[in-house]
Design a protein around this motif. Structure first.
Motif, PDB file in Angstrom:
ATOM      1  N   THR A  15      59.125  51.530  89.001  1.00  0.00           N
ATOM      2  CA  THR A  15      59.500  50.456  88.103  1.00  0.00           C
ATOM      3  C   THR A  15      59.236  49.193  88.763  1.00  0.00           C
ATOM      4  OG1 THR A  15      61.672  50.720  88.597  1.00  0.00           O
ATOM      5  CG2 THR A  15      61.290  51.413  86.496  1.00  0.00           C
ATOM      6  N   LEU A  20      55.123  48.921  85.970  1.00  0.00           N
ATOM      7  CA  LEU A  20      55.349  48.097  84.889  1.00  0.00           C
ATOM      8  C   LEU A  20      54.004  47.468  84.259  1.00  0.00           C
ATOM      9  CD1 LEU A  20      58.223  45.686  86.458  1.00  0.00           C
ATOM     10  CD2 LEU A  20      58.416  47.084  84.269  1.00  0.00           C
ATOM     11  N   LEU A  40      64.572  48.629  90.089  1.00  0.00           N
ATOM     12  CA  LEU A  40      63.720  47.696  89.672  1.00  0.00           C
ATOM     13  C   LEU A  40      62.900  47.069  90.862  1.00  0.00           C
ATOM     14  CD1 LEU A  40      62.107  46.474  87.117  1.00  0.00           C
ATOM     15  CD2 LEU A  40      63.774  44.643  87.174  1.00  0.00           C
ATOM     16  N   THR A  66      61.172  40.357  87.372  1.00  0.00           N
ATOM     17  CA  THR A  66      61.842  40.015  86.226  1.00  0.00           C
ATOM     18  C   THR A  66      61.009  39.707  85.003  1.00  0.00           C
ATOM     19  OG1 THR A  66      64.053  39.313  87.520  1.00  0.00           O
ATOM     20  CG2 THR A  66      63.968  38.790  85.051  1.00  0.00           C
ATOM     21  N   LYS A  69      59.055  42.779  83.771  1.00  0.00           N
ATOM     22  CA  LYS A  69      59.977  43.763  83.079  1.00  0.00           C
ATOM     23  C   LYS A  69      60.156  43.077  81.965  1.00  0.00           C
ATOM     24  CE  LYS A  69      64.792  45.292  83.154  1.00  0.00           C
ATOM     25  NZ  LYS A  69      65.552  44.723  82.042  1.00  0.00           N
ATOM     26  N   GLU A  70      60.548  41.718  81.622  1.00  0.00           N
ATOM     27  CA  GLU A  70      60.507  41.115  80.330  1.00  0.00           C
ATOM     28  C   GLU A  70      59.202  41.484  79.184  1.00  0.00           C
ATOM     29  OE1 GLU A  70      61.791  37.198  81.306  1.00  0.00           O
ATOM     30  OE2 GLU A  70      63.846  37.728  81.476  1.00  0.00           O
ATOM     31  N   GLU A  73      59.200  44.971  78.388  1.00  0.00           N
ATOM     32  CA  GLU A  73      60.189  45.372  77.480  1.00  0.00           C
ATOM     33  C   GLU A  73      59.840  44.529  75.925  1.00  0.00           C
ATOM     34  OE1 GLU A  73      64.173  45.590  79.896  1.00  0.00           O
ATOM     35  OE2 GLU A  73      63.658  43.856  79.205  1.00  0.00           O
ATOM     36  N   MET A  79      63.067  52.437  79.146  1.00  0.00           N
ATOM     37  CA  MET A  79      62.799  52.464  80.637  1.00  0.00           C
ATOM     38  C   MET A  79      64.363  53.041  81.197  1.00  0.00           C
ATOM     39  SD  MET A  79      62.883  49.307  83.554  1.00  0.00           S
ATOM     40  CE  MET A  79      61.546  48.556  82.799  1.00  0.00           C
ATOM     41  N   HIS A  81      66.702  53.946  84.279  1.00  0.00           N
ATOM     42  CA  HIS A  81      67.205  53.672  85.733  1.00  0.00           C
ATOM     43  C   HIS A  81      67.799  54.887  86.277  1.00  0.00           C
ATOM     44  CE1 HIS A  81      65.664  49.519  85.795  1.00  0.00           C
ATOM     45  NE2 HIS A  81      66.448  49.184  84.850  1.00  0.00           N
TER      46      HIS A  81
END
Length: 310
Positions: A15, A20, A40, A66, A69-70, A73, A79, A81
């Protein structure tokens, strides 16, 4: 967290930036997929400032990952973890087992689980991460303008770091445990002719000293009558360690340093297995956030074609 579904056309392991960005492209190709990673971000978390990523003049590693990731998503990625502990191939599909014993199945697998920095393994090394200790001169050199720094190592990566840092720092100590630098001879010659760089041979760092940030490094023997050097930054450039256990379990071909061999399309030698990011030999072995993103995108496009043919 993903739903109870256990079978996917694609499972991405890792990740960080490669995983990503592969997820972003997989979503745009409408490939249903699952990302699995213990933490992450990966090595990007060690960069307290990044100044060489498109559109970002300056951003922390945490903030950048971050945002990635956003973005993933927002396109619908799923995802999980957790740590992948085993992969096996059964009847042309891959069984992925995670640490809690759950199993997932995929037609294609992307290994994007990256590498680990080789550390000095000093007691308080992690405490100074982002507070003077760095593992990426390319990422962080600009933030040590007119300061005194140390580079630990004597191979090509350390030599490049010393030369790069000499362009911004006031003073660079290069500390190496052997009696001569290794690597490209022209680069070594430039180091020896650089007035800002002082090489300390046959020496190792044994301790780090400081309060809120790094202030001194302790050497295993005296240098110019002192066992400590006053520095504001220390760049550990002694290589990385690929997280290659999963590649080994799949009999994926690696080079002499355990990095996964990939083609231009990020394919490995095993059908149905791709790799992207720092764990690979791709991008001319230039391990950067931007090259990891590129490899992730290329892998997703290649996997899309593979799944179409299936």
């Amino acid at each position: 967290m993903p739903d109870k579904k256990t079978k996917y056309p694609l499972i991405i392991i890792g990740t960080g930036p490669a995983g990503l960005m592969a997820s972003v492209y997989a979503s745009r190709y409408k490939i249903e997929h699952l990302m699995i990673g213990e933490f992450l971000g990966g090595l990007i978390l060690g960069a307290h400032k990044i100044g060489n990523f498109p559109s970002e003049k300056e951003i922390s590693g945490i903030d950048l990952i971050t945002k990635m990731k956003e973005q993933a998503e927002s396109l619908g990625t799923s995802m999980l973890h957790n740590k992948v502990v085993d992969i096996t191939k059964e009847n042309q599909e891959f069984k992925i087992t995670i640490q809690n014993g759950e199993e997932f199945w995929a037609k294609a697998v992307l290994l994007a689980n990256g590498t680990e920095n080789r550390k000095l393994n000093l007691p308080n090394e992690d405490n100074f991460l982002g507070k003077g200790v760095s593992y990426c001169a390319t990422c962080d050199a600009a933030f040590f303008h007119d300061k005194t720094v140390a580079v630990i190592g004597g191979g090509d990566s350390a030599n490049m770091a010393s030369l790069y840092l000499s362009e911004v720092a006031k003073k660079v100590y290069q500390i190496y445990r052997k009696d001569e630098l290794r690597g490209e001879l022209m680069r070594i010659e430039k180091i020896k002719n650089n007035e800002k760089i002082e090489i300390i041979y046959n020496t190792e760092v044994t301790a780090l000293v400081g309060g809120e940030k790094l202030e001194k490094i302790v050497l295993n023997k005296d240098y110019n009558g002192e066992s400590e050097l006053v520095v504001e930054g220390m760049f550990v450039e002694i290589g990385t360690i690929p997280q290659g256990e999963l590649a080994e379990s799949l009999s994926v071909e690696v080079d002499e340093n355990k990095y996964i061999k990939v083609g231009a399309d990020q394919k490995t030698n095993q059908e149905g297995v791709w790799a992207a990011g720092d764990i690979t030999t791709g991008s001319n072995n230039f391990h950067q956030v931007i090259t990891a993103c590129s490899e992730g995108a290329i892998a997703a496009e290649s996997i899309f074609k593979f799944l179409q043919n299936k």
